[in-house]
Scaffold this motif. Structure first.
Motif, PDB file in Angstrom:
ATOM      1  N   SER A   1       4.343  -6.006   2.613  1.00 24.57           N
ATOM      2  CA  SER A   1       3.970  -4.641   2.203  1.00 24.57           C
ATOM      3  C   SER A   1       2.484  -4.589   1.853  1.00 24.57           C
ATOM      4  CB  SER A   1       4.804  -4.206   0.997  1.00 24.57           C
ATOM      5  OG  SER A   1       4.579  -5.056  -0.095  1.00 24.57           O
ATOM      6  N   ARG A   2       1.973  -3.330   1.865  1.00 22.54           N
ATOM      7  CA  ARG A   2       0.550  -3.157   1.518  1.00 22.54           C
ATOM      8  C   ARG A   2       0.358  -1.756   0.939  1.00 22.54           C
ATOM      9  NH1 ARG A   2      -4.257  -4.958   5.444  1.00 22.54           N
ATOM     10  NH2 ARG A   2      -3.266  -6.923   4.853  1.00 22.54           N
ATOM     11  N   GLU A   3      -0.518  -1.667  -0.048  1.00 22.14           N
ATOM     12  CA  GLU A   3      -0.868  -0.392  -0.661  1.00 22.14           C
ATOM     13  C   GLU A   3      -1.815   0.396   0.268  1.00 22.14           C
ATOM     14  OE1 GLU A   3       1.399  -0.794  -4.052  1.00 22.14           O
ATOM     15  OE2 GLU A   3       0.186   0.909  -3.416  1.00 22.14           O
ATOM     16  N   LEU A   4      -1.600   1.701   0.373  1.00 22.20           N
ATOM     17  CA  LEU A   4      -2.442   2.570   1.207  1.00 22.20           C
ATOM     18  C   LEU A   4      -3.327   3.413   0.282  1.00 22.20           C
ATOM     19  CD1 LEU A   4       0.236   3.722   3.830  1.00 22.20           C
ATOM     20  CD2 LEU A   4      -1.465   1.893   4.049  1.00 22.20           C
TER      21      LEU A   4
ATOM     22  N   ILE B   1      -4.026  -3.278  11.052  1.00 16.20           N
ATOM     23  CA  ILE B   1      -4.290  -2.392  12.189  1.00 16.20           C
ATOM     24  C   ILE B   1      -3.868  -0.956  11.872  1.00 16.20           C
ATOM     25  CG2 ILE B   1      -3.704  -1.959  14.600  1.00 16.20           C
ATOM     26  CD1 ILE B   1      -3.326  -4.980  14.934  1.00 16.20           C
ATOM     27  N   VAL B   2      -2.726  -0.799  11.180  1.00 14.09           N
ATOM     28  CA  VAL B   2      -2.204   0.553  10.959  1.00 14.09           C
ATOM     29  C   VAL B   2      -2.537   1.077   9.575  1.00 14.09           C
ATOM     30  CG1 VAL B   2      -0.328   0.188  12.585  1.00 14.09           C
ATOM     31  CG2 VAL B   2       0.008  -0.375  10.168  1.00 14.09           C
ATOM     32  N   GLU B   3      -3.245   0.282   8.796  1.00  9.90           N
ATOM     33  CA  GLU B   3      -3.522   0.698   7.419  1.00  9.90           C
ATOM     34  C   GLU B   3      -4.333   2.017   7.376  1.00  9.90           C
ATOM     35  OE1 GLU B   3      -5.689  -2.155   5.197  1.00  9.90           O
ATOM     36  OE2 GLU B   3      -5.589  -1.018   3.321  1.00  9.90           O
ATOM     37  N   ARG B   4      -5.411   2.096   8.171  1.00  9.41           N
ATOM     38  CA  ARG B   4      -6.289   3.277   8.107  1.00  9.41           C
ATOM     39  C   ARG B   4      -5.597   4.517   8.655  1.00  9.41           C
ATOM     40  NH1 ARG B   4     -11.592   3.959   7.213  1.00  9.41           N
ATOM     41  NH2 ARG B   4     -12.656   5.772   8.112  1.00  9.41           N
TER      42      ARG B   4
ATOM     43  N   ALA C   1      -2.904   9.787   7.579  1.00  6.64           N
ATOM     44  CA  ALA C   1      -1.714  10.635   7.729  1.00  6.64           C
ATOM     45  C   ALA C   1      -1.193  11.050   6.368  1.00  6.64           C
ATOM     46  CB  ALA C   1      -0.643   9.902   8.528  1.00  6.64           C
ATOM     47  N   LEU C   2      -1.211  10.155   5.423  1.00  4.25           N
ATOM     48  CA  LEU C   2      -0.745  10.475   4.073  1.00  4.25           C
ATOM     49  C   LEU C   2      -1.681  11.495   3.411  1.00  4.25           C
ATOM     50  CD1 LEU C   2       0.388   6.969   2.769  1.00  4.25           C
ATOM     51  CD2 LEU C   2       1.849   8.988   3.045  1.00  4.25           C
TER      52      LEU C   2
ATOM     53  N   ARG D   1       2.426   3.590   0.243  1.00  5.33           N
ATOM     54  CA  ARG D   1       2.680   2.178   0.507  1.00  5.33           C
ATOM     55  C   ARG D   1       3.420   2.052   1.839  1.00  5.33           C
ATOM     56  NH1 ARG D   1       2.882  -2.171  -2.817  1.00  5.33           N
ATOM     57  NH2 ARG D   1       4.218  -3.951  -2.152  1.00  5.33           N
ATOM     58  N   VAL D   2       3.080   1.015   2.593  1.00  2.89           N
ATOM     59  CA  VAL D   2       3.794   0.711   3.826  1.00  2.89           C
ATOM     60  C   VAL D   2       4.489  -0.648   3.658  1.00  2.89           C
ATOM     61  CG1 VAL D   2       1.742  -0.347   4.887  1.00  2.89           C
ATOM     62  CG2 VAL D   2       3.647   0.400   6.321  1.00  2.89           C
TER      63      VAL D   2
END
Length: 799
Positions: free
Chosen positions: A125-128, A54-57, A62-63, A139-140
């Motif tokens: 964790s997940r790569e952005l 949900i927050v990946e995009r 933002a990055l 990464r988050v």
């Protein structure tokens, strides 16, 4: 409530069903909880990977725009989920771009429990990346609250457990009610009916019972009981008729009949028996058999009956008083079991006529004129008869009694006093003679007990035979008052068993004589059993003597060392112990070869060997720095070696040859050596002390010590014998002796050492009693010089 549970089948079944339901519910819930916990890590990964989607995009944008405020808002928005403890957003270089943490809430579970239930890592964790192009922006990472997740699992499983438990208890209750209606209630009806059997001897149950249960197990149970009850009634009628017949036969029997119960009380007596004992039947019934006229005979007979086996026959004879004369009675005894109850029947017959005829014949040729006992001829006849009639598996015993010192009394006081003494001895022994036993005089002061029907084992562990001989020795040793003289005699006994397989009566008598000589060798006033190897004992002793000479020549002896410790567990010295490793027999205990070495005079050479080897060994340890100045090596000196005139020279030579300081040597002397010649012992001890050698009294309390002289002995230490220490905890007498020895040693300013300390309990008790030096298996077993140095010297061993 407990009483109801014990009586009611329904309650028992209900409780069992309920407990089973609860157990099954608990097991099932545990299994479900286990599966839930096992699946929890996979569920967590899936759930929070979905959350990151949900927050990946937004975070990627933002990055890309370097919008930290928007990134921080997105990170904080994730904290709405109470399972998320911390959110961290990093850029492509790993620097923290945004970070949010949930406030700490006191959990209901500890970290240890949470970590135990969920052991997997709880970081998602997940790569952005930039849009759909694989350009990494950062990464988050979500750090999850392990304790919160475990609480949710526990809450869900608790609800599941309550639901399962309620369902299972409800099911168990329904099953219990069904059981009551189908089984318990009909059984109660049947039981109630059985307690109210009518005159027709049939079970009357409610009509509904017969209608419902006619063809099932309960109906068949009723029918079976009716049939059994009818059979029992018929058997009781037949038994009553048989009982009446038996009573009539017993009442009119010519021989006296007395029936005893297991407690030896008279339960039945016929008229013939009442006539023999001259008492009415009413006075005899329900009375103890010892109330029968006849004095100690019935008491002695009762003791024999206690040893009588079931279905074994025993014969006895006695004489009952009748009109101021004695009537000989023969009693045939049998013990049997009827319906689980032990009974004894006595068949009594008047032997007056037969006895009179026998006595006239026997006294002519088969009885001793002085003591009126059977003579050698009659004894041999009885022995031959016993051997001929010996049944398979049965055996007898022949005991020869010889009075010690009788010849001295006979020669000093005359034959008349000697004869009267023999009569006194015989009179005191006759009450001890068991039933069915021949007590005969062989001649002079030699008597024989021929016991032809002995129970127990055919060896020296036969309790009946040993107890009988101990009573004989005790009675013989009692003071006999003869014509103004208080005479003391003792007896020696030789025992030989026989079972009928012997060559002749002479063989049995010769074996008993051989055992008698052995008893004389043992010091008299004792008994000895014949052993097949008695003849070979002298050969074995001769072989032992030869082996001792060879062992000394071939250097088969070795000195072992047992450590001595203080209450802190520190080594304070050791005791030197002689060991013999015989090539063929292995290690031979010192108690076997030391007495023989003393008899043949070899003890002096063994003593010199121990002195020299021990002092050389300790001197070597001292040079190596393994032996301390204040330690002492204890060396035993036997009584014979102590009395030897060259003992002082042997000690001096050993110290000179080894170079060992005399202050490190402690000579141990037994009480027997001291008390045999106290003045001589004091002289030797003073000479040993002048050398600088210490002195100890070994095995204190086991000899014949005189406390009056103990204060004058030049000794340094008392060693409490291990026989007192072994049972110190359980035996009050041993405790008192040890406490007295410690107190006496303290009063005389003597050191005290306890031997035989085998357990920690011994050690602590002795410490409480004021004994602070010890020796025993608890601290260390005896071992050779190499092992002793390795285990107790080099290793700095402490208890």
């Amino acid at each position: 409530m407990v009483s109801a549970l014990n009586r009611s089948l329904y309650f028992k079944q209900s409780i069992a069903t309920l407990l089973l339901a609860i157990i099954l519910s608990v097991v099932l819930s545990f299994f479900q909880a286990y599966q839930s916990i096992q699946q929890e890590p996979y569920r967590i990964q899936k759930e929070f990977n979905d959350t990151l989607s949900i927050v990946e995009r937004p975070l990627s944008q933002a990055l890309f725009r370097l919008d930290t405020v928007f990134a921080q808002q997105q990170a904080e928005s994730l904290l709405y989920n109470p399972a998320i403890q911390k959110v961290t957003v990093t850029d492509e270089n790993g620097r923290i771009f945004a970070e949010a943490s949930a406030p700490d809430i006191e959990p209901s579970l500890s970290d240890d429990i949470a970590n135990y239930l969920i052991q997997d890592s709880l970081v998602v964790s997940r790569e952005l990346n930039f849009s759909e192009i694989e350009i990494p922006l950062g990464r988050v990472e979500l750090e999850l609250d392990r304790r919160y997740l475990v609480e949710q699992v526990v809450r869900v499983n608790n609800q599941r457990f309550v639901q399962n438990l309620f369902k299972d208890v409800l099911l168990a209750s329904i099953l219990s009610l069904l059981f009551y209606g189908m089984v318990t209630r009909p059984l109660k009806q049947l039981t109630w009916s059985l307690t109210r059997l009518d005159n027709k001897r049939t079970v009357s149950v409610p009509a509904l019972f017969d209608k419902i249960h006619r063809n099932d197990e309960l109906g068949r149970l009723k029918s079976t009981f009716n049939e059994l009850w009818q059979r029992l009634s018929n058997a009781l009628d037949a038994l009553e008729r048989s009982h009446q017949h038996s009573k009539a036969m017993i009442k009119h029997a010519a021989d006296g009949i007395i029936v005893l119960d297991k407690n030896y009380n008279i339960r039945l007596v016929n008229e013939a028996a009442a006539k023999l004992v001259h008492m009415p039947i009413e006075s005899l019934t329900n009375q103890p058999m010892t109330q029968l006229p006849g004095g100690s005979f019935w008491t002695s007979l009762r003791l024999s009956l206690e040893e009588l086996a079931v279905d074994q026959v025993m014969n006895a004879e006695t004489a009952l008083s009748s009109h101021q004369c004695l009537v000989p009675i023969e009693i045939r005894i049998n013990k049997y079991v009827v319906q689980g109850e032990t009974e004894i029947v006595l068949l009594m017959r008047d032997l007056s006529e037969r006895k009179e005829a026998q006595q006239r014949i026997n006294h002519l040729s088969y009885y001793d004129s002085l003591t009126r006992l059977p003579n050698r001829t009659l004894m041999n006849d009885h022995l031959q008869r016993a051997m001929d009639d010996m049944a398979q598996g049965r055996f007898g015993v022949l005991i020869i009694l010889d009075l010690d010192r009788f010849k001295t009394i006979n020669d000093a006081l005359g034959h008349n006093v000697g004869d009267q003494l023999l009569l006194k001895v015989v009179d005191s022994l006759i009450p001890l003679v068991p039933l069915d036993t021949t007590f005969a005089r062989m001649g002079g002061d030699e008597f024989v007990f021929l016991w032809s029907n002995v129970r127990g084992s055919m060896n020296e562990n036969n309790v009946s035979v040993v107890n009988f001989m101990q009573r004989i020795l005790r009675v013989c040793a009692e003071v006999k008052h003869v014509e103004g003289h208080d005479l003391h005699v003792t007896g020696s006994l030789g025992v030989s068993f026989f079972d009928g397989s012997e060559e002749s009566t002479a063989t049995v008598v010769r074996q008993a004589d051989t055992a008698l000589y052995k008893a004389k060798e043992l010091g008299r006033n004792t008994f000895a059993f014949f052993q097949e190897d008695m003849q070979s004992l002298s050969d074995a002793r001769l072989q032992m003597e030869k082996s001792l000479y060879r062992a000394l020549k071939e250097n088969e002896f070795e000195v072992y060392y047992q450590p001595q410790h203080n209450d802190k567990g520190e080594v304070i010295g050791a005791e030197a112990l002689l060991r013999w490793n015989e090539p063929d027999r292995g290690f031979i205990p010192p108690m076997e070869f030391i007495p023989i070495a003393e008899d043949i005079g070899l003890i002096h050479e063994l003593g010199r060997f121990v002195l020299l080897q021990t002092t050389l060994q300790v001197a070597g340890w001292y040079k190596q720095g393994l032996w301390q100045d204040n330690w002492r090596i204890s060396i035993n000196v036997s009584p014979m070696q102590f009395a030897y005139s060259n003992l002082l020279q042997d000690i001096t030579d050993a110290l000179a040859n080894s170079g060992l300081s005399a202050s490190m040597v402690d000579i141990e002397i037994t009480e027997t050596a001291l008390m045999s010649d106290l003045e001589r012992a004091l002289e030797i001890m003073e000479q040993i002390r002048e050398l600088g050698v210490s002195l100890s009294v070994d095995d204190f309390g086991t000899g014949y010590s005189s406390l009056k002289y103990l204060k004058d002995l030049p000794i340094d230490r008392l060693k409490i014998d291990q026989s007192f220490v072994r049972d110190l905890i359980t035996d009050k007498n041993d405790y008192a002796i040890v406490l007295a020895v410690i107190a006496m040693a303290n009063a005389l300013s003597l050191k005290v050492l306890a031997e035989g300390v085998e357990t920690e309990e011994h050690f602590k008790q002795l410490e409480l009693m004021g004994c602070y030096t010890y020796q025993g298996y608890y601290f260390g077993r005896p071992c050779n010089a190499t092992d002793f140095a390795q285990n107790f010297l080099k290793a700095g061993h402490t208890a």
